[in-house]
Design a protein around this motif. Structure first.
Motif, PDB file in Angstrom:
ATOM      1  N   ASP A 148       0.836  -1.198   0.000  1.00 15.92           N
ATOM      2  CA  ASP A 148       0.000   0.000   0.000  1.00 15.92           C
ATOM      3  C   ASP A 148       0.871   1.247   0.000  1.00 15.92           C
ATOM      4  O   ASP A 148       1.957   1.275   0.590  1.00 15.92           O
ATOM      5  CB  ASP A 148      -0.913   0.012   1.223  1.00 15.92           C
ATOM      6  CG  ASP A 148      -1.945  -1.104   1.192  1.00 15.92           C
ATOM      7  OD1 ASP A 148      -2.195  -1.627   0.088  1.00 15.92           O
ATOM      8  OD2 ASP A 148      -2.491  -1.453   2.253  1.00 15.92           O
ATOM      9  N   ASP A 149       0.346   2.281  -0.631  1.00 19.78           N
ATOM     10  CA  ASP A 149       1.078   3.545  -0.751  1.00 19.78           C
ATOM     11  C   ASP A 149       0.051   4.663  -0.681  1.00 19.78           C
ATOM     12  O   ASP A 149      -0.819   4.769  -1.547  1.00 19.78           O
ATOM     13  CB  ASP A 149       1.830   3.584  -2.083  1.00 19.78           C
ATOM     14  CG  ASP A 149       2.708   4.816  -2.221  1.00 19.78           C
ATOM     15  OD1 ASP A 149       2.595   5.712  -1.388  1.00 19.78           O
ATOM     16  OD2 ASP A 149       3.512   4.872  -3.167  1.00 19.78           O
ATOM     17  N   GLN A 150       0.095   5.484   0.384  1.00 25.21           N
ATOM     18  CA  GLN A 150      -0.910   6.529   0.521  1.00 25.21           C
ATOM     19  C   GLN A 150      -0.380   7.696   1.341  1.00 25.21           C
ATOM     20  O   GLN A 150       0.619   7.587   2.051  1.00 25.21           O
ATOM     21  CB  GLN A 150      -2.173   5.970   1.192  1.00 25.21           C
ATOM     22  CG  GLN A 150      -1.975   5.501   2.624  1.00 25.21           C
ATOM     23  CD  GLN A 150      -3.284   5.118   3.280  1.00 25.21           C
ATOM     24  OE1 GLN A 150      -4.356   5.551   2.868  1.00 25.21           O
ATOM     25  NE2 GLN A 150      -3.211   4.308   4.317  1.00 25.21           N
ATOM     26  N   ASP A 151      -1.083   8.825   1.213  1.00 26.57           N
ATOM     27  CA  ASP A 151      -0.798  10.018   2.003  1.00 26.57           C
ATOM     28  C   ASP A 151      -1.832  10.113   3.114  1.00 26.57           C
ATOM     29  O   ASP A 151      -3.041  10.009   2.867  1.00 26.57           O
ATOM     30  CB  ASP A 151      -0.854  11.278   1.131  1.00 26.57           C
ATOM     31  CG  ASP A 151       0.260  11.316   0.106  1.00 26.57           C
ATOM     32  OD1 ASP A 151       1.350  10.821   0.422  1.00 26.57           O
ATOM     33  OD2 ASP A 151       0.038  11.827  -1.008  1.00 26.57           O
ATOM     34  N   ILE A 152      -1.373  10.311   4.329  1.00 30.53           N
ATOM     35  CA  ILE A 152      -2.267  10.449   5.461  1.00 30.53           C
ATOM     36  C   ILE A 152      -1.931  11.728   6.215  1.00 30.53           C
ATOM     37  O   ILE A 152      -0.836  12.288   6.063  1.00 30.53           O
ATOM     38  CB  ILE A 152      -2.191   9.241   6.420  1.00 30.53           C
ATOM     39  CG1 ILE A 152      -0.756   9.055   6.945  1.00 30.53           C
ATOM     40  CG2 ILE A 152      -2.673   7.978   5.737  1.00 30.53           C
ATOM     41  CD1 ILE A 152      -0.631   7.940   7.968  1.00 30.53           C
ATOM     42  N   VAL A 153      -2.864  12.195   7.007  1.00 27.71           N
ATOM     43  CA  VAL A 153      -2.683  13.387   7.826  1.00 27.71           C
ATOM     44  C   VAL A 153      -2.778  12.966   9.292  1.00 27.71           C
ATOM     45  O   VAL A 153      -3.721  12.276   9.688  1.00 27.71           O
ATOM     46  CB  VAL A 153      -3.741  14.460   7.508  1.00 27.71           C
ATOM     47  CG1 VAL A 153      -3.572  15.670   8.427  1.00 27.71           C
ATOM     48  CG2 VAL A 153      -3.644  14.888   6.057  1.00 27.71           C
ATOM     49  N   LEU A 154      -1.799  13.375  10.081  1.00 26.84           N
ATOM     50  CA  LEU A 154      -1.799  13.112  11.514  1.00 26.84           C
ATOM     51  C   LEU A 154      -2.107  14.408  12.248  1.00 26.84           C
ATOM     52  O   LEU A 154      -1.428  15.423  12.044  1.00 26.84           O
ATOM     53  CB  LEU A 154      -0.444  12.564  11.972  1.00 26.84           C
ATOM     54  CG  LEU A 154       0.065  11.281  11.302  1.00 26.84           C
ATOM     55  CD1 LEU A 154       1.382  10.858  11.931  1.00 26.84           C
ATOM     56  CD2 LEU A 154      -0.963  10.167  11.412  1.00 26.84           C
ATOM     57  N   GLU A 155      -3.143  14.377  13.087  1.00 28.86           N
ATOM     58  CA  GLU A 155      -3.508  15.527  13.902  1.00 28.86           C
ATOM     59  C   GLU A 155      -3.465  15.112  15.366  1.00 28.86           C
ATOM     60  O   GLU A 155      -4.005  14.072  15.738  1.00 28.86           O
ATOM     61  CB  GLU A 155      -4.908  16.041  13.553  1.00 28.86           C
ATOM     62  CG  GLU A 155      -4.978  16.825  12.268  1.00 28.86           C
ATOM     63  CD  GLU A 155      -6.336  17.471  12.067  1.00 28.86           C
ATOM     64  OE1 GLU A 155      -7.245  17.188  12.884  1.00 28.86           O
ATOM     65  OE2 GLU A 155      -6.493  18.252  11.120  1.00 28.86           O
ATOM     66  N   LEU A 156      -2.831  15.943  16.178  1.00 28.77           N
ATOM     67  CA  LEU A 156      -2.724  15.657  17.606  1.00 28.77           C
ATOM     68  C   LEU A 156      -3.782  16.435  18.364  1.00 28.77           C
ATOM     69  O   LEU A 156      -3.870  17.662  18.255  1.00 28.77           O
ATOM     70  CB  LEU A 156      -1.327  16.033  18.114  1.00 28.77           C
ATOM     71  CG  LEU A 156      -1.094  15.893  19.620  1.00 28.77           C
ATOM     72  CD1 LEU A 156      -1.337  14.459  20.070  1.00 28.77           C
ATOM     73  CD2 LEU A 156       0.302  16.335  19.983  1.00 28.77           C
ATOM     74  N   LYS A 157      -4.614  15.697  19.105  1.00 27.88           N
ATOM     75  CA  LYS A 157      -5.593  16.306  19.995  1.00 27.88           C
ATOM     76  C   LYS A 157      -5.197  15.932  21.421  1.00 27.88           C
ATOM     77  O   LYS A 157      -5.206  14.761  21.784  1.00 27.88           O
ATOM     78  CB  LYS A 157      -7.002  15.809  19.691  1.00 27.88           C
ATOM     79  CG  LYS A 157      -7.511  16.218  18.312  1.00 27.88           C
ATOM     80  CD  LYS A 157      -8.929  15.738  18.086  1.00 27.88           C
ATOM     81  CE  LYS A 157      -9.446  16.155  16.707  1.00 27.88           C
ATOM     82  NZ  LYS A 157     -10.826  15.693  16.473  1.00 27.88           N
ATOM     83  N   THR A 158      -4.846  16.950  22.206  1.00 26.40           N
ATOM     84  CA  THR A 158      -4.322  16.708  23.546  1.00 26.40           C
ATOM     85  C   THR A 158      -5.307  15.909  24.390  1.00 26.40           C
ATOM     86  O   THR A 158      -6.496  16.210  24.421  1.00 26.40           O
ATOM     87  CB  THR A 158      -4.022  18.042  24.243  1.00 26.40           C
ATOM     88  OG1 THR A 158      -3.116  18.780  23.431  1.00 26.40           O
ATOM     89  CG2 THR A 158      -3.405  17.810  25.604  1.00 26.40           C
TER      90      THR A 158
END
Length: 479
Positions: A148-158
């Protein structure tokens, strides 16, 4: 230099599966000992794992491209290729994984929580694994699947129980520094705090975490100031604490208008309406601050808020505030449903579920979509006629040919297997002839049927002796 990052775009690529090996066993006196090609190794996965020791996404901000290793190809002698090494990426507690369109893929909360962001490709089967009673010596092997090959977004919620919200320089950082052991940056100018700060507070038997969210201003929910970047950090909190500055030097501001502005921004952001609120009138150690606090207190109480007058400098009112927050947090925790063990639900496919679809597009092309046919196409070496014939057999047994006939396909029509951007297109023939039929019965090696040279020479000599003996038996020396 940036030391805190709570949103990154990450490109993850899993390892490709290794190709299977097509090999024939050879040794002295056994030139054709049968197929012995090994299978290819599995490609490595890319996995996100929550690690409490990680508090920022800074590492992925500087290195956004991550790839696992590929599986090794199989070898002769029934030796399978080595599996690729999985790539484990530690992320902070409270990380949300999204795709490029903003859809939530996973919400990672709790130490050790994992999510496979990219799955490694399967290794191809060697010809030893493809051998059967009908196909005794396959002259081909399956290719490894790409990972698999993909772009993901990581968001940090405290992940915090209490969130301190308010205007810049309202005293949130000072408050968290005296309530807990946190040491945030404190100064007398706006936007001193550029990153959320976390502190741990102990009040009696209750231990809870408190977050100092960077200052909000009008328009924060639309991206003004730092609000849009850090409003997400209040989403997981059990209680919101409005920190109001009663000693502000700005003439156009007062605690009531500050509260109205912050509440409007929280409402605009959405999802926080049901959170309990407390109001802290800060800086009452200053005479003007104490007077202003006494003036606005009746109005705030009439709105239903619970009011606390505190001073981070003199520590006035901090104990009452700390225990009040602990009581709300304890009630919130008790109200949450108890976590139960995850139930494993098995949903078997229907017996008549072929696992693929056949549709006709506007241009007349017939498109086949399904996990099995698409995977089989990816694993086929189209430079090998026998491999193509093997694919044709598999598709025929799956029922693809029958469904094409029902969909109205005729000989010579175009058929595509796979998505539009990566499909194999061919002209369909109902008999699914691929050229491999010219090799004889598919899967058989005619070299096994051919006699070995030494044995043939022995048989020829024996035939000559038999013929000579027959001539001698009919010979009469007295004739």
């Amino acid at each position: 230099m940036t030391t805190f990052v709570d949103r990154v775009e990450l490109h993850v690529a899993a390892g490709n599966g290794g190709h299977g090996c097509a090999s024939v066993h050879r040794e002295k006196f056994k030139p054709l000992g049968g197929p012995d090609g090994g299978n290819g190794g599995r490609g490595g996965d890319v996995t996100l794992v929550v690690d409490q020791a990680v508090t920022t996404l800074l590492e992925y901000h500087h290195s956004p491209h991550r790839k696992a290793t590929n599986g090794k190809p199989g070898e002769g002698g029934n030796r399978s290729g080595k599996d690729g090494t999985d790539l484990v990426l530690p992320v902070p507690d409270g990380t949300v994984v999204l795709d490029r369109q903003g859809n939530v893929l996973a919400d990672l909360v709790g130490q050790g929580t994992t999510y496979v962001a990219a799955q490694g490709g399967r290794g191809g089967l060697g010809n030893a694994a493809l051998a059967s009673a009908r196909r005794k010596a396959p002259g081909f092997a399956l290719l490894g699947e790409p990972g698999d090959d993909q772009d993901i977004v990581l968001e940090l919620k405290t992940v915090a129980d209490v969130a301190l919200v308010g205007y810049p320089s309202a005293g949130k950082s000072s408050l968290i520094s005296v309530l807990s052991a946190a040491k945030p940056k404190i100064a007398d100018y706006p936007f001193t705090t550029l990153v959320p700060n976390l502190g741990v507070v102990t009040a009696g038997a209750t231990v809870y975490t408190i977050a100092d969210v960077p200052g909000l201003i009008p328009g924060a929910s639309q991206g003004k100031g730092l609000g849009l970047e850090f409003l997400r950090h209040v989403e997981r909190c059990s209680v919101l604490v409005h920190v109001l500055d009663t000693a502000t030097l700005e003439s156009e501001r007062d605690p009531l208008s500050d509260l109205d502005v912050i509440e409007a921004e929280l409402k605009e952001y959405g999802g926080l309406e049901n959170r309990p609120r407390l109001v802290v009138l800060n800086k009452v150690d200053i005479p003007d601050g104490q007077e202003l606090a006494e003036m606005v207190r009746p109005e705030l109480e009439s709105r239903g808020y619970r009011i606390f007058e505190v001073s981070a400098v003199s520590r006035h009112g901090l104990k009452e505030l700390s225990f009040a927050l602990a009581d709300i947090v304890a009630k919130s925790r008790a109200a949450k449903p108890k976590e139960e063990a995850t139930r494993i639900v098995i949903r078997p496919k229907a017996v008549d579920d072929a696992g693929f679809t056949v549709t006709q597009e506007e241009d007349g092309l017939f498109r086949v979509r399904g996990e099995k046919p698409e995977r089989w196409v990816r694993q086929t070496d189209f430079n090998n006629d026998e491999a193509v014939g093997y694919l044709a057999d598999r598709l025929n047994r799956l029922g693809v040919e029958e469904q094409l006939m029902k969909a109205g396909a005729r000989a010579g029509d175009g058929v595509a297997i796979g998505p539009e951007d990566n499909a194999v297109v061919f002209d369909w023939e109902p008999t699914m002839l691929s050229g491999a039929e010219m090799l004889g019965r598919r899967g058989e090696d005619h070299r096994f049927e051919a006699p070995r040279p030494a044995a043939q020479r022995r048989r020829d000599k024996q035939a000559e002796r038999d013929e000579s003996d027959q001539e001698y038996e009919g010979f009469d020396p007295f004739a």
